[in-house]
Design an enzyme around this catalytic site. Structure first.
Site, short mmCIF file in Angstrom:
data_model
loop_
_atom_site.label_atom_id
_atom_site.label_comp_id
_atom_site.label_asym_id
_atom_site.label_seq_id
_atom_site.Cartn_x
_atom_site.Cartn_y
_atom_site.Cartn_z
N HIS A 145 -3.71 35.01 9.30
CA HIS A 145 -2.77 35.78 10.12
C HIS A 145 -2.20 37.01 9.39
O HIS A 145 -1.01 37.07 9.08
CB HIS A 145 -1.64 34.91 10.68
CG HIS A 145 -1.08 33.86 9.75
ND1 HIS A 145 -0.60 34.14 8.50
CD2 HIS A 145 -0.91 32.53 9.92
CE1 HIS A 145 -0.17 33.04 7.94
NE2 HIS A 145 -0.35 32.04 8.78
N ASN A 180 -0.69 20.95 9.44
CA ASN A 180 0.76 20.84 9.19
C ASN A 180 1.46 19.95 10.21
O ASN A 180 2.40 20.36 10.88
CB ASN A 180 1.41 22.23 9.12
CG ASN A 180 1.28 23.02 10.40
OD1 ASN A 180 0.34 22.83 11.17
ND2 ASN A 180 2.23 23.92 10.65
N LYS A 186 -5.77 24.02 3.17
CA LYS A 186 -4.76 25.01 3.56
C LYS A 186 -3.63 25.02 2.54
O LYS A 186 -3.06 23.96 2.24
CB LYS A 186 -4.20 24.68 4.95
CG LYS A 186 -3.10 25.62 5.46
CD LYS A 186 -3.65 26.97 5.87
CE LYS A 186 -2.54 27.97 6.18
NZ LYS A 186 -2.07 27.91 7.56
N HIS A 193 5.25 25.08 20.48
CA HIS A 193 6.53 24.39 20.27
C HIS A 193 7.14 24.19 21.65
O HIS A 193 6.96 25.05 22.53
CB HIS A 193 7.50 25.24 19.43
CG HIS A 193 7.09 25.37 18.00
ND1 HIS A 193 7.34 24.40 17.05
CD2 HIS A 193 6.43 26.35 17.35
CE1 HIS A 193 6.87 24.79 15.87
NE2 HIS A 193 6.30 25.97 16.02
N ASP A 219 -3.84 31.39 15.56
CA ASP A 219 -2.59 30.78 15.10
C ASP A 219 -1.75 30.32 16.29
O ASP A 219 -0.52 30.29 16.21
CB ASP A 219 -1.78 31.73 14.20
CG ASP A 219 -0.73 30.97 13.40
OD1 ASP A 219 -0.81 29.74 13.30
OD2 ASP A 219 0.20 31.63 12.88
N HIS A 272 -3.35 25.52 15.81
CA HIS A 272 -2.48 24.33 15.76
C HIS A 272 -2.58 23.64 17.12
O HIS A 272 -2.31 24.27 18.14
CB HIS A 272 -1.02 24.74 15.53
CG HIS A 272 -0.81 25.50 14.25
ND1 HIS A 272 -0.43 24.89 13.08
CD2 HIS A 272 -0.96 26.82 13.96
CE1 HIS A 272 -0.33 25.81 12.12
NE2 HIS A 272 -0.65 26.99 12.63
N HIS A 312 -8.27 29.56 13.38
CA HIS A 312 -6.91 29.16 12.94
C HIS A 312 -6.16 28.66 14.16
O HIS A 312 -5.71 29.45 15.00
CB HIS A 312 -6.17 30.34 12.31
CG HIS A 312 -4.83 29.96 11.75
ND1 HIS A 312 -4.42 30.35 10.49
CD2 HIS A 312 -3.81 29.23 12.25
CE1 HIS A 312 -3.21 29.88 10.25
NE2 HIS A 312 -2.81 29.20 11.32
N HIS A 328 -1.60 30.69 3.70
CA HIS A 328 -0.44 31.31 4.36
C HIS A 328 0.20 32.20 3.29
O HIS A 328 0.89 31.71 2.40
CB HIS A 328 0.55 30.24 4.86
CG HIS A 328 1.71 30.84 5.59
ND1 HIS A 328 1.96 30.63 6.93
CD2 HIS A 328 2.69 31.68 5.16
CE1 HIS A 328 3.05 31.31 7.28
NE2 HIS A 328 3.51 31.96 6.24
O1 DOR Z 1 4.69 30.91 13.39
C1 DOR Z 1 4.07 30.02 12.83
N1 DOR Z 1 3.97 28.79 13.38
N2 DOR Z 1 3.53 30.27 11.65
C2 DOR Z 1 2.97 29.30 10.92
O2 DOR Z 1 2.52 29.59 9.84
C3 DOR Z 1 2.97 27.89 11.39
C4 DOR Z 1 3.09 27.81 12.83
C5 DOR Z 1 3.44 26.43 13.34
O3 DOR Z 1 2.83 25.46 12.90
O4 DOR Z 1 4.32 26.33 14.19
ZN ZN Z 2 -0.80 28.73 11.53
#
Ligand code: DOR
Ligand code: ZN
Length: 343
Positions: A174, A41, A99, A251, A247, A15, A13, A136
């Site tokens: 998660h 996403n 997903k 950011h 996960d 990103h 998992h 999720h």
């Molecule tokens: O905290 C999270 N950030 N949970 C998620 O499900 C998505 C992820 C994100 O893409 O930033």
């Molecule tokens: Zn995630």
């Protein structure tokens, strides 16, 4: 123990975003993991096989020279996903799962599903095509307390999904609660789950004591200590239903440290070391390899990796941030010590 050598792990998992952030974060993953399930996403979300294939190319371009890494692509399920796209995904050599985001549950989930019953025909097709569904698992009703959203999802949606689609392979992503652990343990062999490093290492005090700490804010949100303990017990139990999924969700620091900070913990910089720390505290380092390197591959019916990685017991300090000014990301445990170091 001073040296720990395990089969090369995979991250089930992850990103990695795109553009400059992708190029900043991907090397952290490729130095430790052989494969990763790539979350869809993005803005706009990856909803078609063609989009997934071009995103895959972008990821391949960002792999550092000399590294071996395979991105395993996923598609973002929406109420508008055509049945034909599910068939196409099943025939694709590069798409491994769909997903399911409940609409509004998390980052870039606006295109997600508002009425799960309405997508039952799509779930039936996923079951028929034998493609895993990654969930999720949180309800988004405003009157549901944020700390109860996972438990409520299990009670109001997941139980019915597993009842109606017994042959659908599902990964509940998660996990954050004792109730989720119990549900997965009691479910059939088609139900598995990932567990993140932050949910093994921290409880909700980390977000809210001594001030607000945005870098511990992720979704599903960190829970009480008794839930953390249940997750540690599950991860270190040797039960193959539980496996590694970071996960890791980068950011920009500027978008976390603000009046409305984004959800997500960045953990790719030290993922396997963070898990090693959690397993060692539980006196279960011998269970790390199964969790990190075997059970996920088995569930996805992929071969286990044959090469290894080595961790050394050596204290090091995690940098305060990674990336250039415009891509600055604050990692989990920034500025703090870790006891294991990837060689
Ligand atoms: O905290 C999270 N950030 N949970 C998620 O499900 C998505 C992820 C994100 O893409 O930033
Ligand atoms: Zn995630």
């Amino acid at each position: 123990m001073k040296i720990l050598t395990i089969t090369r792990p995979d991250d089930w998992h992850l990103h990695v975003r795109n553009n400059a952030i992708l190029r900043t974060v991907l090397p952290h993953t490729t130095q430790q993991f052989a494969r990763a399930i790539i979350m869809p996403n993005l803005k706009p979300p990856i909803t078609t096989v063609d989009q997934a294939l071009s995103y895959r190319e972008e990821i391949l371009q960002a792999i550092p020279n000399g590294e071996n890494f395979t991105p395993l692509m996923t598609l973002y399920l929406t109420a508008a996903t055509p049945l034909a796209e599910i068939k196409k995904a099943a025939e694709s050599a590069h798409v491994y799962a769909f997903k399911l985001y409940p609409a509004g549950a998390t980052t870039n989930s606006d295109a997600g599903v508002t009425d799960i019953k309405a997508i039952y025909p799509l779930l039936a097709e996923l079951e028929k095509q034998d493609i895993p569904l990654l969930i999720h698992g949180e309800v988004t009703r405003e009157d549901c307390d944020i700390f109860d959203r996972e438990r409520e999802f299990i009670e109001t949606s997941l139980t019915q999904i597993t009842h109606n689609f017994p042959n659908l392979r599902i990964v509940l992503e998660h996990l954050t609660t004792l109730e989720a652990v119990k549900f997965v343990e009691a479910a059939g062999k088609n139900m598995a789950a990932t567990i993140t490093p932050q949910h093994l290492l921290y409880n909700r005090n980390s977000i809210l004591t001594g001030g607000i700490h945005p870098h511990y804010y992720c979704l599903p949100i960190l829970k009480r200590e008794r839930h953390r303990q249940a997750l540690v017990a599950a991860a270190t139990s040797g039960n193959p239903k539980f496996f590694l999924g970071t996960d890791s969700a980068p950011h920009l620091t500027s978008l976390k440290e603000t009046s409305c900070g984004c959800a997500g913990c960045y953990s790719a910089h030290a993922a396997i070391e963070l898990y090693a720390e959690a397993f060692e505290r539980a006196k279960a380092l011998d269970k790390l390899e199964g969790f990190a390197s075997f059970y996920g591959a088995d569930f996805y019916r992929l071969p286990r990796n044959t090469n290894t990685i080595t961790l050394k017991r050596a204290s090091w300090t995690i940098p305060l941030s990674y990336g250039a000014d415009e891509t600055r990301i604050t990692p989990l445990k920034a500025g703090e010590e870790l006891t294991w170091k990837l060689q």
